[in-house]
Design a protein around this motif. Sequence first.
Motif, PDB file in Angstrom:
ATOM      1  N   UNK A  23       0.809  -1.227   0.000  1.00 44.40           N
ATOM      2  CA  UNK A  23       0.000   0.000   0.000  1.00 44.40           C
ATOM      3  C   UNK A  23       0.839   1.273   0.000  1.00 44.40           C
ATOM      4  N   UNK A  24       1.828   1.372   0.889  1.00 39.05           N
ATOM      5  CA  UNK A  24       2.586   2.615   0.999  1.00 39.05           C
ATOM      6  C   UNK A  24       3.354   2.915  -0.284  1.00 39.05           C
ATOM      7  N   UNK A  25       3.948   1.892  -0.871  1.00 39.75           N
ATOM      8  CA  UNK A  25       4.696   2.083  -2.111  1.00 39.75           C
ATOM      9  C   UNK A  25       3.762   2.499  -3.241  1.00 39.75           C
ATOM     10  N   UNK A  26       2.588   1.879  -3.314  1.00 42.50           N
ATOM     11  CA  UNK A  26       1.629   2.229  -4.352  1.00 42.50           C
ATOM     12  C   UNK A  26       1.136   3.661  -4.178  1.00 42.50           C
ATOM     13  N   UNK A  27       0.848   4.059  -2.949  1.00 41.52           N
ATOM     14  CA  UNK A  27       0.369   5.417  -2.715  1.00 41.52           C
ATOM     15  C   UNK A  27       1.406   6.454  -3.123  1.00 41.52           C
ATOM     16  N   UNK A  28       2.678   6.182  -2.848  1.00 42.70           N
ATOM     17  CA  UNK A  28       3.735   7.108  -3.276  1.00 42.70           C
ATOM     18  C   UNK A  28       3.733   7.245  -4.800  1.00 42.70           C
ATOM     19  N   UNK A  29       3.624   6.117  -5.489  1.00 50.04           N
ATOM     20  CA  UNK A  29       3.645   6.156  -6.954  1.00 50.04           C
ATOM     21  C   UNK A  29       2.421   6.884  -7.502  1.00 50.04           C
ATOM     22  N   UNK A  30       1.258   6.620  -6.945  1.00 52.51           N
ATOM     23  CA  UNK A  30       0.053   7.315  -7.393  1.00 52.51           C
ATOM     24  C   UNK A  30       0.142   8.808  -7.116  1.00 52.51           C
ATOM     25  N   UNK A  50       4.545  19.033  -3.420  1.00 52.32           N
ATOM     26  CA  UNK A  50       3.333  18.852  -4.219  1.00 52.32           C
ATOM     27  C   UNK A  50       2.882  17.387  -4.185  1.00 52.32           C
ATOM     28  N   UNK A  51       3.828  16.471  -4.228  1.00 50.92           N
ATOM     29  CA  UNK A  51       3.484  15.054  -4.202  1.00 50.92           C
ATOM     30  C   UNK A  51       2.948  14.644  -2.842  1.00 50.92           C
ATOM     31  N   UNK A  52       3.468  15.234  -1.780  1.00 48.51           N
ATOM     32  CA  UNK A  52       2.936  14.924  -0.439  1.00 48.51           C
ATOM     33  C   UNK A  52       1.494  15.413  -0.313  1.00 48.51           C
ATOM     34  N   UNK A  53       1.206  16.587  -0.862  1.00 48.23           N
ATOM     35  CA  UNK A  53      -0.174  17.080  -0.837  1.00 48.23           C
ATOM     36  C   UNK A  53      -1.084  16.172  -1.659  1.00 48.23           C
ATOM     37  N   UNK A  54      -0.583  15.739  -2.803  1.00 49.01           N
ATOM     38  CA  UNK A  54      -1.374  14.822  -3.630  1.00 49.01           C
ATOM     39  C   UNK A  54      -1.624  13.511  -2.891  1.00 49.01           C
ATOM     40  N   UNK A  55      -0.632  13.028  -2.179  1.00 43.71           N
ATOM     41  CA  UNK A  55      -0.775  11.776  -1.435  1.00 43.71           C
ATOM     42  C   UNK A  55      -1.840  11.906  -0.355  1.00 43.71           C
TER      43      UNK A  55
END
Length: 309
Positions: free
Chosen positions: A220-227, A293-298
């Motif tokens: 899950x964590x790896x997938x969420x980072x990629x998404x 920006x990616x942390x906000x998207x996550x």
Amino acid sequence: MASRKRSSAPAAAPEGINPKAPCFCGSGRRYKHCHGSGYAPPVTRPFEGLPGEADWVALRELVPAATAVLRTTDGREVTLASVLPGGTPALVRANGEIVVGAQMHASSDDVSRDIGTSLAAALEAPAGAPVDPGPIGAAGSAGPRLQELLDLSAPFEVTVHDDFGFWLEGTDPSAAAMAGLEPANEAILPTVRLEGLEAAYWVRPGDERAHLRWVRPEPEEKLLDALARLSASGQILLGEGTRYAGAFRALGLVVPVWDLPADIAAEDWVGPATEFQSRLEQALAVTEPLTSDERRARAGLISRQITLR
């Protein structure tokens, strides 16, 4: 708690572990309610180790009418059905064919053991006789896990059906039996498994929108980072008129969901989904920390997740 086996008395949390913090096993529960509770912890990924784990999750949680052929360790073939009439755990037809249901009325904290208990009972039942697997769920199923019963080298290939006619295969159904199928068939949402893509299912719940529900095998964590990387860069969509709707969390895996135009055939989404798969694989390979920006998207992605229980 009433459905979980007590293994020992609750113990004090080991030094350095906050009892109120999320459990280290990744279950999503607090430590004091999981490994620190004195109860046998739930099996977070019950189908882990089985071929086609993602499709197992789909048949258990998402797909209305589908089957797959299983092979036991002694070479016997068994049919897995997404669901059987009335949520029956298993049946043995008059010709000896065994059919096991993935979806049942009750379950314990180890779905693999629940289905394995049904399968073990069916393997011992005479042809045409009712299958009695004993209690399933509640205090815990007593039989073996699927990983102990199945040949793990056999492929897991799913066939999606337009109706529940497979319930009556190998029988000479009466008019009453055929009529009894009608209410179940009417409840089926049109569903298609996208060819060449593991556990990607197109479904149309109505005339206005369709959805792609894609059970992903990654942690899950790896997938969420990629998404999150794809979302921040504007690459998470599948094309014009699509929208990333959110995700389900089911049996240890994440199921991203996209809204799609309903007037485009399921087969036409194979290409866009394959292109997305390539983008996702590239994002999964990135090891740098997320940008702001990616942390906000996550965070936005997490806010749109729903856990299926």
